[in-house]
Design a protein around this motif. Structure first.
Motif, PDB file in Angstrom:
ATOM      1  N   ARG A 136       0.825  -1.197   0.000  1.00 39.50           N
ATOM      2  CA  ARG A 136       0.000   0.000   0.000  1.00 39.50           C
ATOM      3  C   ARG A 136       0.866   1.257   0.000  1.00 39.50           C
ATOM      4  O   ARG A 136       1.848   1.367   0.730  1.00 39.50           O
ATOM      5  N   MET A 137       0.498   2.193  -0.879  1.00 39.68           N
ATOM      6  CA  MET A 137       1.122   3.520  -0.938  1.00 39.68           C
ATOM      7  C   MET A 137       2.617   3.475  -1.259  1.00 39.68           C
ATOM      8  O   MET A 137       3.354   4.398  -0.935  1.00 39.68           O
ATOM      9  N   ILE A 138       3.087   2.385  -1.902  1.00 44.63           N
ATOM     10  CA  ILE A 138       4.483   2.406  -2.340  1.00 44.63           C
ATOM     11  C   ILE A 138       4.628   3.453  -3.450  1.00 44.63           C
ATOM     12  O   ILE A 138       3.698   3.713  -4.207  1.00 44.63           O
ATOM     13  N   ALA A 139       5.802   4.060  -3.510  1.00 51.02           N
ATOM     14  CA  ALA A 139       6.111   4.994  -4.582  1.00 51.02           C
ATOM     15  C   ALA A 139       7.007   4.253  -5.557  1.00 51.02           C
ATOM     16  O   ALA A 139       8.219   4.179  -5.364  1.00 51.02           O
ATOM     17  N   GLY A 140       6.408   3.642  -6.575  1.00 50.13           N
ATOM     18  CA  GLY A 140       7.147   2.780  -7.484  1.00 50.13           C
ATOM     19  C   GLY A 140       7.381   3.417  -8.840  1.00 50.13           C
ATOM     20  O   GLY A 140       6.495   4.084  -9.388  1.00 50.13           O
TER      21      GLY A 140
ATOM     22  N   GLU B 187      -3.659   2.730  -3.282  1.00 47.12           N
ATOM     23  CA  GLU B 187      -3.039   4.057  -3.319  1.00 47.12           C
ATOM     24  C   GLU B 187      -1.549   3.993  -3.661  1.00 47.12           C
ATOM     25  O   GLU B 187      -0.793   4.926  -3.359  1.00 47.12           O
ATOM     26  N   ALA B 188      -1.132   2.924  -4.293  1.00 49.53           N
ATOM     27  CA  ALA B 188       0.270   2.816  -4.718  1.00 49.53           C
ATOM     28  C   ALA B 188       0.492   3.584  -6.017  1.00 49.53           C
ATOM     29  O   ALA B 188      -0.425   3.740  -6.834  1.00 49.53           O
ATOM     30  N   LYS B 189       1.687   4.065  -6.213  1.00 52.89           N
ATOM     31  CA  LYS B 189       2.096   4.667  -7.485  1.00 52.89           C
ATOM     32  C   LYS B 189       2.866   3.595  -8.250  1.00 52.89           C
ATOM     33  O   LYS B 189       3.933   3.166  -7.812  1.00 52.89           O
TER      34      LYS B 189
ATOM     35  N   ALA C 269      -6.229  -9.306  -5.880  1.00 50.75           N
ATOM     36  CA  ALA C 269      -5.375  -8.181  -5.485  1.00 50.75           C
ATOM     37  C   ALA C 269      -6.204  -6.899  -5.506  1.00 50.75           C
ATOM     38  O   ALA C 269      -7.167  -6.768  -6.271  1.00 50.75           O
ATOM     39  N   ASP C 270      -5.828  -5.939  -4.676  1.00 49.55           N
ATOM     40  CA  ASP C 270      -6.596  -4.700  -4.528  1.00 49.55           C
ATOM     41  C   ASP C 270      -5.809  -3.522  -5.102  1.00 49.55           C
ATOM     42  O   ASP C 270      -4.728  -3.174  -4.603  1.00 49.55           O
ATOM     43  N   PHE C 271      -6.360  -2.913  -6.159  1.00 47.28           N
ATOM     44  CA  PHE C 271      -5.725  -1.765  -6.810  1.00 47.28           C
ATOM     45  C   PHE C 271      -6.492  -0.473  -6.560  1.00 47.28           C
ATOM     46  O   PHE C 271      -6.336   0.504  -7.296  1.00 47.28           O
ATOM     47  N   SER C 272      -7.278  -0.418  -5.524  1.00 50.74           N
ATOM     48  CA  SER C 272      -8.090   0.771  -5.245  1.00 50.74           C
ATOM     49  C   SER C 272      -7.200   2.000  -5.046  1.00 50.74           C
ATOM     50  O   SER C 272      -6.246   1.973  -4.267  1.00 50.74           O
ATOM     51  N   GLY C 273      -7.523   3.065  -5.765  1.00 50.88           N
ATOM     52  CA  GLY C 273      -6.816   4.329  -5.578  1.00 50.88           C
ATOM     53  C   GLY C 273      -5.413   4.369  -6.132  1.00 50.88           C
ATOM     54  O   GLY C 273      -4.660   5.302  -5.826  1.00 50.88           O
ATOM     55  N   THR C 274      -5.039   3.398  -6.967  1.00 50.45           N
ATOM     56  CA  THR C 274      -3.664   3.393  -7.485  1.00 50.45           C
ATOM     57  C   THR C 274      -3.468   4.442  -8.574  1.00 50.45           C
ATOM     58  O   THR C 274      -4.399   4.809  -9.299  1.00 50.45           O
ATOM     59  N   ASP C 275      -2.228   4.900  -8.699  1.00 48.19           N
ATOM     60  CA  ASP C 275      -1.799   5.697  -9.840  1.00 48.19           C
ATOM     61  C   ASP C 275      -1.139   4.704 -10.789  1.00 48.19           C
ATOM     62  O   ASP C 275      -0.003   4.275 -10.560  1.00 48.19           O
ATOM     63  N   SER C 276      -1.862   4.300 -11.822  1.00 47.68           N
ATOM     64  CA  SER C 276      -1.413   3.197 -12.670  1.00 47.68           C
ATOM     65  C   SER C 276      -1.005   3.645 -14.064  1.00 47.68           C
ATOM     66  O   SER C 276      -1.044   2.854 -15.011  1.00 47.68           O
ATOM     67  N   HIS C 277      -0.604   4.898 -14.206  1.00 45.21           N
ATOM     68  CA  HIS C 277      -0.181   5.389 -15.519  1.00 45.21           C
ATOM     69  C   HIS C 277       1.068   4.623 -15.975  1.00 45.21           C
ATOM     70  O   HIS C 277       2.101   4.638 -15.315  1.00 45.21           O
ATOM     71  N   GLY C 278       0.938   3.919 -17.091  1.00 47.40           N
ATOM     72  CA  GLY C 278       2.064   3.149 -17.602  1.00 47.40           C
ATOM     73  C   GLY C 278       2.141   1.735 -17.058  1.00 47.40           C
ATOM     74  O   GLY C 278       3.067   0.991 -17.386  1.00 47.40           O
TER      75      GLY C 278
END
Length: 230
Positions: free
Chosen positions: A138-142, A159-161, A175-184
């Protein structure tokens, strides 16, 4: 069989993950893994002795090192810094990383079930044939992450990037991708049955074979039921 994608060091192109860079010669290391320590250019085999009086290892730095066969189940690290590090066949189940950063790090054939990486800063990181079921990401900045042929069932990406990230040939069931920044974000070859937060995968790319599972997840998120007429 998993789809072969270039080699294990990542795809080609300007946004390709940069692999870990290790020197040709590494010094054997067997000292305790303690806080306020910098380990550089080390070859660590098995599990160094753990300090009995240190429940949380704080401010440990690892650079240009390879760790093979380590058993660190349930260990807690605060402000762990890894640059150019390769973990091979390590048991990191239940490991907790607090306020930690990983850059040009590779995890190969590691067991990481239930690991807590929440909030970690991860750049140019590879996870190859790893077991990360129920892992907390959760909330990793990847940035430029590659997860290949790994188990990620019920993993928490909320809420992960996940910018310029590839999750290929993995099991992402539930798996839960709620609120993710999934650009790319690219998910080709991965099992996506029952994923949560499908509506937040804007900017992600899937394959035609994943369309039914993702569509079903989108319908469920929107409250639309699909059933036969009675």
């Amino acid at each position: 069989m998993p789809t072969q994608r270039s080699d294990d060091t990542g795809s080609t192109g300007k946004s390709a993950r940069r692999p870990a860079r290790l020197p040709e010669h590494l010094e054997p290391g067997g000292e305790p893994v303690t806080g306020d320590t910098e380990l550089d250019g080390r070859l660590i085999n098995e599990s160094p002795p753990a300090p009995e009086d240190e429940r949380v290892v704080t401010d440990l730095g690892l650079t240009a090192s390879r760790w093979s066969g380590g058993r660190l189940t349930g260990r807690r690290f605060r402000r762990l810094r890894c640059v150019d590090v390769v973990f091979v066949n390590c048991d990191l189940s239940g490991v907790v990383l607090e306020d930690s950063g990983l850059r040009r790090v590779e995890f190969r054939e590691c067991r990481m079930s239930g690991a807590v990486l929440a909030g970690a800063r991860m750049e140019d990181v590879l996870l190859l044939q790893c077991k990360l079921d129920t892992a907390n990401l959760r909330m990793i900045a990847g940035n430029r992450l590659e997860l290949l042929d790994s188990e990620l069932g019920r993993a928490d990406f909320r809420e992960a990037k996940l910018n310029r990230t590839g999750i290929h040939d993995c099991d992402l069931s539930e798996a839960d991708f709620s609120g993710t920044d999934s650009h790319g974000l690219r998910l080709h070859g991965s099992r996506v049955h029952g994923i949560k937060g499908a509506g937040d995968l804007r900017g992600a790319t899937i394959g035609p074979d994943q369309l039914v599972d993702v569509s079903t997840a989108l319908f469920a998120a929107s409250g639309i039921a699909v059933e036969d007429r009675r």
